[in-house]
Structure formats: C-alpha cells, structure tokens
Design a protein around this motif. Structure first.
Motif, PDB file in Angstrom:
ATOM      1  N   MET A  18      -5.955   5.033  -9.061  1.00 37.97           N
ATOM      2  CA  MET A  18      -6.247   3.664  -9.488  1.00 37.97           C
ATOM      3  C   MET A  18      -5.846   2.659  -8.416  1.00 37.97           C
ATOM      4  O   MET A  18      -6.543   1.680  -8.173  1.00 37.97           O
ATOM      5  CB  MET A  18      -5.479   3.338 -10.775  1.00 37.97           C
ATOM      6  N   LEU A  19      -4.700   2.881  -7.789  1.00 35.57           N
ATOM      7  CA  LEU A  19      -4.153   1.884  -6.867  1.00 35.57           C
ATOM      8  C   LEU A  19      -4.661   2.056  -5.439  1.00 35.57           C
ATOM      9  O   LEU A  19      -4.518   1.156  -4.616  1.00 35.57           O
ATOM     10  CB  LEU A  19      -2.612   1.934  -6.900  1.00 35.57           C
ATOM     11  N   GLU A  20      -5.250   3.206  -5.124  1.00 35.39           N
ATOM     12  CA  GLU A  20      -5.783   3.494  -3.797  1.00 35.39           C
ATOM     13  C   GLU A  20      -4.848   3.053  -2.673  1.00 35.39           C
ATOM     14  O   GLU A  20      -5.181   2.181  -1.869  1.00 35.39           O
ATOM     15  CB  GLU A  20      -7.161   2.823  -3.643  1.00 35.39           C
ATOM     16  N   PRO A  21      -3.655   3.653  -2.628  1.00 35.35           N
ATOM     17  CA  PRO A  21      -2.673   3.228  -1.627  1.00 35.35           C
ATOM     18  C   PRO A  21      -3.065   3.669  -0.215  1.00 35.35           C
ATOM     19  O   PRO A  21      -3.890   4.566  -0.046  1.00 35.35           O
ATOM     20  CB  PRO A  21      -1.403   3.958  -2.067  1.00 35.35           C
ATOM     21  N   GLN A  22      -2.439   3.037   0.740  1.00 38.74           N
ATOM     22  CA  GLN A  22      -2.692   3.421   2.122  1.00 38.74           C
ATOM     23  C   GLN A  22      -1.789   4.584   2.530  1.00 38.74           C
ATOM     24  O   GLN A  22      -2.172   5.435   3.315  1.00 38.74           O
ATOM     25  CB  GLN A  22      -2.441   2.215   3.037  1.00 38.74           C
ATOM     26  N   LEU A  23      -0.566   4.560   1.966  1.00 41.64           N
ATOM     27  CA  LEU A  23       0.356   5.661   2.219  1.00 41.64           C
ATOM     28  C   LEU A  23       0.875   6.182   0.884  1.00 41.64           C
ATOM     29  O   LEU A  23       1.534   5.461   0.153  1.00 41.64           O
ATOM     30  CB  LEU A  23       1.542   5.184   3.067  1.00 41.64           C
ATOM     31  N   ALA A  24       0.505   7.424   0.576  1.00 39.34           N
ATOM     32  CA  ALA A  24       0.990   8.016  -0.674  1.00 39.34           C
ATOM     33  C   ALA A  24       2.016   9.086  -0.349  1.00 39.34           C
ATOM     34  O   ALA A  24       1.796   9.930   0.513  1.00 39.34           O
ATOM     35  CB  ALA A  24      -0.169   8.614  -1.456  1.00 39.34           C
ATOM     36  N   ILE A  25       3.150   8.999  -1.033  1.00 37.74           N
ATOM     37  CA  ILE A  25       4.180  10.020  -0.878  1.00 37.74           C
ATOM     38  C   ILE A  25       4.279  10.743  -2.214  1.00 37.74           C
ATOM     39  O   ILE A  25       4.577  10.130  -3.240  1.00 37.74           O
ATOM     40  CB  ILE A  25       5.543   9.383  -0.534  1.00 37.74           C
ATOM     41  N   LEU A  26       3.973  12.020  -2.212  1.00 33.62           N
ATOM     42  CA  LEU A  26       3.959  12.760  -3.476  1.00 33.62           C
ATOM     43  C   LEU A  26       5.127  13.730  -3.500  1.00 33.62           C
ATOM     44  O   LEU A  26       5.164  14.701  -2.757  1.00 33.62           O
ATOM     45  CB  LEU A  26       2.632  13.513  -3.609  1.00 33.62           C
ATOM     46  N   ASP A  27       6.085  13.411  -4.350  1.00 34.02           N
ATOM     47  CA  ASP A  27       7.324  14.189  -4.378  1.00 34.02           C
ATOM     48  C   ASP A  27       7.220  15.313  -5.404  1.00 34.02           C
ATOM     49  O   ASP A  27       7.359  15.087  -6.601  1.00 34.02           O
ATOM     50  CB  ASP A  27       8.495  13.258  -4.703  1.00 34.02           C
ATOM     51  N   GLY A  51       0.773  -1.240   0.000  1.00 30.95           N
ATOM     52  CA  GLY A  51       0.000   0.000   0.000  1.00 30.95           C
ATOM     53  C   GLY A  51       0.801   1.285   0.000  1.00 30.95           C
ATOM     54  O   GLY A  51       0.276   2.356   0.279  1.00 30.95           O
ATOM     55  N   ILE A  52       2.096   1.188  -0.316  1.00 28.38           N
ATOM     56  CA  ILE A  52       2.892   2.406  -0.379  1.00 28.38           C
ATOM     57  C   ILE A  52       2.999   2.876  -1.835  1.00 28.38           C
ATOM     58  O   ILE A  52       3.331   2.099  -2.727  1.00 28.38           O
ATOM     59  CB  ILE A  52       4.307   2.168   0.209  1.00 28.38           C
ATOM     60  N   PHE A  53       2.678   4.118  -2.043  1.00 30.31           N
ATOM     61  CA  PHE A  53       2.733   4.675  -3.388  1.00 30.31           C
ATOM     62  C   PHE A  53       3.655   5.882  -3.404  1.00 30.31           C
ATOM     63  O   PHE A  53       3.572   6.742  -2.526  1.00 30.31           O
ATOM     64  CB  PHE A  53       1.332   5.107  -3.839  1.00 30.31           C
ATOM     65  N   LEU A  54       4.526   5.935  -4.415  1.00 26.59           N
ATOM     66  CA  LEU A  54       5.403   7.087  -4.561  1.00 26.59           C
ATOM     67  C   LEU A  54       5.063   7.822  -5.854  1.00 26.59           C
ATOM     68  O   LEU A  54       5.149   7.245  -6.940  1.00 26.59           O
ATOM     69  CB  LEU A  54       6.867   6.629  -4.578  1.00 26.59           C
ATOM     70  N   GLY A  55       4.629   9.061  -5.700  1.00 28.40           N
ATOM     71  CA  GLY A  55       4.436   9.903  -6.880  1.00 28.40           C
ATOM     72  C   GLY A  55       5.773  10.539  -7.188  1.00 28.40           C
ATOM     73  O   GLY A  55       6.307  11.309  -6.398  1.00 28.40           O
ATOM     74  N   PHE A  56       6.369  10.192  -8.341  1.00 31.72           N
ATOM     75  CA  PHE A  56       7.757  10.565  -8.617  1.00 31.72           C
ATOM     76  C   PHE A  56       7.923  12.039  -8.966  1.00 31.72           C
ATOM     77  O   PHE A  56       7.074  12.629  -9.634  1.00 31.72           O
ATOM     78  CB  PHE A  56       8.308   9.724  -9.769  1.00 31.72           C
ATOM     79  N   GLN A  57       9.050  12.578  -8.518  1.00 35.34           N
ATOM     80  CA  GLN A  57       9.391  13.947  -8.903  1.00 35.34           C
ATOM     81  C   GLN A  57       9.705  13.994 -10.410  1.00 35.34           C
ATOM     82  O   GLN A  57       9.318  14.919 -11.096  1.00 35.34           O
ATOM     83  CB  GLN A  57      10.598  14.431  -8.096  1.00 35.34           C
ATOM     84  N   TYR A  58      10.365  12.944 -10.901  1.00 34.79           N
ATOM     85  CA  TYR A  58      10.676  12.854 -12.322  1.00 34.79           C
ATOM     86  C   TYR A  58      10.193  11.515 -12.875  1.00 34.79           C
ATOM     87  O   TYR A  58      10.977  10.576 -12.969  1.00 34.79           O
ATOM     88  CB  TYR A  58      12.183  12.995 -12.553  1.00 34.79           C
ATOM     89  N   PRO A  59       8.923  11.413 -13.252  1.00 37.45           N
ATOM     90  CA  PRO A  59       8.405  10.131 -13.746  1.00 37.45           C
ATOM     91  C   PRO A  59       9.112   9.716 -15.036  1.00 37.45           C
ATOM     92  O   PRO A  59       9.380  10.545 -15.900  1.00 37.45           O
ATOM     93  CB  PRO A  59       6.924  10.422 -14.011  1.00 37.45           C
ATOM     94  N   VAL A  60       9.417   8.425 -15.139  1.00 38.77           N
ATOM     95  CA  VAL A  60      10.234   7.937 -16.241  1.00 38.77           C
ATOM     96  C   VAL A  60       9.335   7.466 -17.392  1.00 38.77           C
ATOM     97  O   VAL A  60       8.186   7.078 -17.182  1.00 38.77           O
ATOM     98  CB  VAL A  60      11.161   6.808 -15.721  1.00 38.77           C
TER      99      VAL A  60
END
Ligand SMILES: Nc1ncnc2c1ncn2[C@@H]1O[C@H](COP(=O)(O)OP(=O)(O)OP(=O)(O)O)[C@@H](O)[C@H]1O
Ligand SMILES: [Mg+2]
Lengths: 252, 482
Positions: free
Chosen positions: A162-171, A80-89
């Motif tokens: 879409m993924l409905e994470p429990q912990l989202a980290i948005l960088d 449930g951990i999601f990372l919104g990337f600072q620089y998505p590849v």
C-alpha cells in the motif's frame, strides 16, 4: 546511494549492541542480512527506522544523502522507509482500512499531495489485497488483533504494498509462514522490486532467498557485518552454520 | 516510559480548549446568592403556575437540610453557594416568532459551536433546542414535529402549555430530595428541554439540545424531561460547552426519562464543558443526576455518553427496570486529562422479571487526572431471570494519572446472572512506534488508538454525533503513553 551506514554504534541501557556497522545499499538492489540469534539484526532495523530506545553513540546513517539520524520516526517513514516488523503489534479497535488510510494520507501530505479520494483509496486496497491474497475479512478487522502469526506477516507485506516505500526492511517476515504464504509474501516483495527501490530482508532461512533472490548477502555477527557475498553465501551458511565464521574471526 | 513519549505527552496534553470564547451579549441577572426570595424571583420571571413555585420551595427546604455528598475519589473544594448567580438570561424580545428576532450575537455563538439554528441548514435533519445560560434560545423543527403529535420545546414552554404532563412526570424519577445537587436543581432550575412522544409514534428525526454557559459567576441548572408513551421511540442527543474562565462554575442538571410499555429512548451525550486549564484552574463542576425508568413491560432506555470536559464530573445515568423484560444500557467513554476528575458510572436497578442490562465503560486518563467508574447493579427478589453484563476498561496515558473501578453488585435472587469484567491497559511504546513507522505522527497515533479503544461505545452514537465525538477524543487527548 540510497542508504549509507558508516561505523554505526548503538546501545540500549548501556549495553552496546551495534559495534561499527558499515552497509551501503543502492537503489535497485536486494540485500539479505543473516546471522545468529541476538547479534543485532532487529536492532539495526530499529535504528534505521528511528526507534529511540536505542541510543546511537557513534557513526552516520545517510538516506538519499540526508542525515537520517536527525529525522523523527514518522518523517523517515514519509521519506520512504518501511519496516516490516518481526513482531507486529496489535492495535485494538483500529481497522486496517482506517489505519492504512491515515498512514497513506499522512505520507501524501508530506509530499504535498492531496489525500486520496475514498474511491481511489478503496481501489488501491483491492489491488494490493489481490497481490498478497488477503481477504476483506482480514482488512476489516482491527490491526493485527487476534491475527495468526502468518496473517500478521502477510499484513505487513500488504501495508508495504500500500505504501510503496523506497526502502523496505523486512525483519524475519518469512518466519511462521507456510509454503503458500511464503510464495505470496515473496510475490509482494518482487512486485515492489524496481530500479528505484531497495529491499533489505533479514532472515534465518535460505528458502526465502529461493523466492526473493538477493543481490548481496551479509552476515551480521556480534554487532558487526563480518562477511558479505553473493547469493551463494546464503547457501554456504545453510550448509555449514555460523561456527566457521566464528572460527575465521578468532584466527584473524 | 521512554523520555520521548513523555515529551509527546506533555506537548499534546497542553492543547487549548477551542470553545473558550465569551459572547458579549446583554444579559439579565438575578442578584447572587440563594434564598426563598431568589426562588420566587426566578419563578416570577418565568411566569410559572403556583405548583411550580411550590415544587421549587419544597426542594429548597429539603436542600437546606442536606449535606454535600462525599466521594472517596473526588476532591471537591467547598462551593460557596451564596456567591453564585442563579438566574442569567440573554435579554431578548418576548415570544420569538422567527429566527430573525433572535439576537444575531447569539446565533453567531451557536454557529461558532457548529450548531445551526436555521432549519434549512440542517443537513441531517436534527431538531435542536439551544439553551444559553438559563434560557432556551430557540427550538427548531417544532412545527414539523407537532404534526406527529410530538412535543419538543423548552421546559418553560412545557410548564405553560402542557402543565398536566409536567405535573404528572416532573420529579417522578428523580425526586426533588433525591440528592444534594438534585435538590438544588429542583429549587432553582431555569430551563431545559421537554420531549413527549405520543403512543405508537416513532420520532422521525434526532432531537438534540445544546447547552451553553456564557455569563460569568453563574450556575447552570437545567432540567430535561423525556416521556415516551406506549410503543414510542426517540433518539435524543445533548451537547454542551462553556467559556474559558479562571473561576469554577457550577452545572447541576437533572434529566428524567420515562419509557412506558414497549417504548424506547436512546439518550446520547457529548459533554465538553470547559475542563479548566493545564494547571487545574477554572473549569466546570458538573454534578448531574440522570435517571430513566422503564415503567412499562418491554421498554428500553439506552444511555450513551462521551465525557471529555469539566473540571469535576459526578454523574451516574441510571435505569430503573420496572417493567418485565425491560432493557437498560449504559455505554460510556470518559476522558480525563491534566487535573480533571471524573467519577461516573451507572446504576441498573432490576425490578421487573427477565430484565436485562448492559454496561460498557471505557475510562481514559492522562496527565494528573483521576478517572473512576462507579456502578451499582441491583437485582431485587422479584426480578427473576434477570441478567447484567458489565465491562469496565481503563486506559492509562502516562504514569501520573489514576483509574479506579468500583463495581457494587447486589443480587437478591438466584435465577439472575450478573457478570462483571474489568481491564486496565496502557498505550505501549510499541504501538506508538508501529504507527509512527507508517508515517503517522505521535499525536495522530494516540488519537487513532484512543478512538479504536472507545470504538464499541462510539459506534452507539447517532451518526451526526459520532464524527464530532471522535474528533473531540483526539483533541482532548492526542498523545499520552504509558
Ligand atoms: N529493549 C531491549 N532491552 C535490552 N536488550 C535488548 C533490547 N532489545 C534488544 N536487546 C538485546 O540486543 C541484542 C540484539 O537483539 P536483536 O533483537 O537485534 O537480535 P536479532 O539479531 O534480531 O536476533 P533474532 O535473530 O533472534 O531476531 C540481544 O542480546 C537482545 O537481548
Ligand atoms: Mg530479530
């Protein structure tokens, strides 16, 4: 406690970046992490997500009481951990639809659930696309390939939805967004917000926090969290910059 | 490259070949070795007319005077042609009338490979010619096709029932002395498929041949001949596998395609011969000559290939664009892993006016393998207003493999345009981490990325093949990073 970080030290190529981070995040909370360039915000996010180029030399990270540092990257994601990337590849040739379907079904498999049917999956896509106001034109394209900076960020929020994470980290999901996109991204985040989830937003700008109102604001400085406060701390930083914190630290 | 990705690479590239089983079946062999007597033996076994024996002996005599080709980027150990068995056939009753007469072991073999020879089981309606070792086992749907005047049968049957067509076209695109392995094939070829689509007929179903090597120490030498008469259309697919063995086995095939005026032939291959083990022991030597001629105006030949198997692959499906406005296409994905070597590409020979060709080649190398694209685009003086576009991309997984591109361009007239683009890339740690962060493990992530990379080519495959090809790509490679 959803996330508990104790005295976390991490280095890359022998250079210490995180030097004793302490952070506690409870379900239902929204945290903001601010701080000058190069102080280790993205590094902290990467270490939580499990990026192995960063070597953890000391400390502990617990997620729902489990030792996060022992889990491989994909397991953390499935937990449930999601990372919104600072620089998505960019991933050429892989459509967002295909990518999301693969990801979602992997997560479901991990939790002992059947893969989503094609129809159910598409329905979910439609719903979440509306939420972040992105067009099918975009989701039919290859992941991030040729996307504008703002489109990449919106795509991150779409994936989070879409993924409905429990912990989202948005960088720094807000950087490069126009005012409309900023509102859309904030809507996406606020829709996820619930008593069971937590969100950590890394940002340089107070204006995002007008839309996503944080419960707690931290300042990361030189690899450590040196100041923690309420949402008014963000306003204070906006007005005064970071120099006063530096001075405060020196006189301590 | 980070250590973790290197580990993933090692783990994943150690995947087992899943078609490596052997079928226990009564087989009739010729004694090993090659001489005129063996050739007479083969021809006699097959009850061939005199012209066939002559064709074979002629080829054999040419072969004796030839030398094995040497390519800079293929390391081919010497082959002992006298230790190979040139004829092996599953023993069966003569003239199979129905499927019930086919050895059940044989049927099981093809079922296991996912090829059903029972017509009612064919969902998508694909007609299949199944070739095991040297002999065609069974051709499905021949009767249905016959109603349209389409001939789809084994090469041996064609020799018996349509000698005039065979005589006219066999060796007309790939001459028996064309090259070393073509000459060898012409001397000893055992069977293969034959297709004739009459004037103006659009073949209503996909035709496909499935080749299987089973017997030990044998070579497989099949021959395919496809003729599309004026205005005809056919889509033809070819698949192949072989058991896992420690020694190398030779496969030297010939495919000839003739497209007459306004005709179109689409030829797709998924090549999955046994590639050898992790240490490079065993595997098939795949030396194949494939060539088509766009003989008539406005004709078109399109080659699509997914090459994942074989220890060594040496093949250049080519188009001779003789008719004005004719079109040649080559779409290729070639994957090499472990110790595999591939030297593949195409030749586009522009002879007619306003002829066009497109080459899209995607090479993917992993492990200690070597993957070369070799292509010739030749535009003759006559071929005014012709165009070629070539795109050759290489993807490297890991840092111990090699990718090479050898484009040869010869243009003899100024009104033609030849464009060539090439790129080399790697799967980055960032891409891998991105996928993993979404819950996709490294293996699946590599499968996903590689399939994405090859999408442009895979999309050219017929539906029935595309899914299989995608899985195959993932299995052959999942997990290699640069
Ligand atoms: N792969 C790497 N190799 C070497 N140094 C690195 C690497 N990644 C990060 N660093 C260094 O670690 C430090 C912290 O970087 P990080 O990206 O965490 O900063 P940040 O707080 O997110 O900065 P910004 O606000 O500019 O995004 C920087 O000095 C950076 O140069
Ligand atoms: Mg950063």
């Amino acid at each position: 406690m959803l996330l508990q970080i104790k005295n976390l030290h991490a280095q890359i190529n022998g250079k210490e970046i995180l030097r004793g981070v302490n952070l506690e995040v409870k379900a239902g909370e929204v945290h903001a992490i601010m701080g000058p360039n190069g102080t280790g915000k993205s590094t902290l996010a990467s270490v939580i997500a499990g990026r192995e180029v960063f070597e953890v030399t000391a400390g502990e990270v617990l997620y729902n009481g489990k030792n996060l540092l022992e889990m491989p990257v994909e397991q953390r994601a499935r937990e449930g951990i999601f990372l919104g990337f600072q620089y998505p590849v960019e991933i050429p040739g892989v459509s967002i639809t295909n990518f999301m379907r693969t990801a979602l079904n992997e997560v479901r498999k991990y939790h002992g659930q059947e893969p989503l049917s094609g129809a159910a999956f598409l329905a979910r896509m439609e719903e979440k696309k509306k939420l972040v106001e992105i067009q099918s034109k975009l989701t039919n394209r290859s992941v991030n390939e040729g996307f504008s900076g703002g489109e990449k960020k919106k795509n991150e929020i779409f994936q989070m939805a879409m993924l409905e994470p429990q912990l989202a980290i948005l960088d720094e999901t807000d950087s490069g967004l126009d005012i409309d996109a900023l509102r859309i991204v904030a809507n996406g985040v606020n829709a996820l917000r619930s008593k069971d989830n937590a969100i950590i937003v890394i940002t340089h700008y107070q204006r995002l926090l007008d839309y996503i109102v944080p419960d707690i604001v931290h300042v990361l400085f030189d690899g450590k969290i040196v100041k923690t406060g309420g949402k008014e701390l963000a306003l204070e930083l906006e007005g005064k910059g970071y120099d006063w914190i530096r001075k405060e630290l020196e006189t301590r | 490259m980070a250590d973790d990705t290197r580990n993933i690479l090692d783990e994943v590239t150690g995947k087992e070949y899943k078609y490596g089983f052997v079928t226990e079946i009564d087989t009739e062999f010729a004694p090993p070795g090659l001489n005129e007597d063996i050739i007479r033996f083969i021809s006699e076994k097959k009850e061939e007319p005199e012209f066939m024996l002559e064709f074979r002996l002629n080829a054999y005599r040419r072969w004796l005077g030839m030398k094995s080709p040497e390519w800079a980027h293929l390391n081919i150990p010497p082959i002992d042609f006298q230790s190979i068995i040139y004829y092996a056939a599953p023993k069966a009753k003569k003239e199979l009338q129905s499927l019930d007469e086919v050895d059940p072991e044989l049927l099981k073999t093809f079922e296991k490979l996912g090829i059903s020879l029972e017509e009612q089981k064919h969902l998508a309606g694909v007609a299949v010619d199944a070739v095991m070792d040297s002999v065609s086992v069974k051709t499905t749907f021949s009767d249905t096709l016959a109603k349209h005047g389409i001939i789809f049968c084994s090469f041996s049957e064609a020799v018996k029932n349509h000698p005039e067509l065979v005589k006219q076209y066999m060796g007309s695109v790939v001459a028996s002395g064309d090259n070393y392995f073509a000459a060898l094939n012409s001397a000893v070829f055992s069977d293969g498929s034959f297709v004739y689509i009459p004037k103006g007929v659009r073949c209503p179903i996909e035709l496909s041949t499935y080749f299987r090597i089973n017997a030990k120490n044998t070579g497989q030498f099949e021959r395919t001949l496809i003729i599309a008469d004026e205005g005809a259309y056919v889509s033809y697919m070819e698949g192949c596998t072989a058991p896992q063995r420690d020694e190398n086995q030779l496969h030297a095939a010939i495919v000839e395609i003739i497209a007459l005026k306004d005709a179109e032939v689409k030829y797709s291959t998924v090549q999955n011969w046994y590639p050898g083990n992790k240490d490079g022991e065993g595997g098939i030597y795949n030396f194949v000559t494939k060539r088509g001629i766009c003989k008539g105006n406005n004709s078109k030949i399109s080659w699509t290939q997914v090459e994942t198997g074989s220890a060594i692959t040496w093949k250049y499906p080519s188009c001779i664009l003789q008719g004005d406005n004719s079109v040649g296409e080559f779409y290729s994905v070639a994957v090499t892993n472990n110790h595999q070597q591939a030297d593949t590409g195409t030749k586009m020979i522009h002879i007619g006016k306003n002829t066009r060709s497109t080459i899209i080649s995607k090479g993917i190398s992993a492990g200690l393998s070597n993957n070369s694209y070799r292509g010739l685009v030749k535009v003759t003086k006559r071929a005014e207003g012709s165009r070629n576009f070539s795109q050759c991309d290489s993807l490297l997984l890991g840092d111990k493999c090699g990718a090479h591109t050898f484009p040869y361009i010869q243009t003899e007239n100024k009104s033609s345009i030849v464009e060539h683009e090439a790129t080399t890339s790697k799967i980055s740690d960032d891409q891998l981490f991105y996928c993993q962060q979404r819950g996709i493990d490294a293996e699946s992530a590599i499968g996903l990325i590689v399939n994405g990379y090859a999408r442009e080519v895979l999309s050219k495959l017929p539906m029935e093949f595309a899914v299989e090809a995608q899985k195959l790509l993932s299995i052959s490679l999942e997990g290699s990073v640069g």
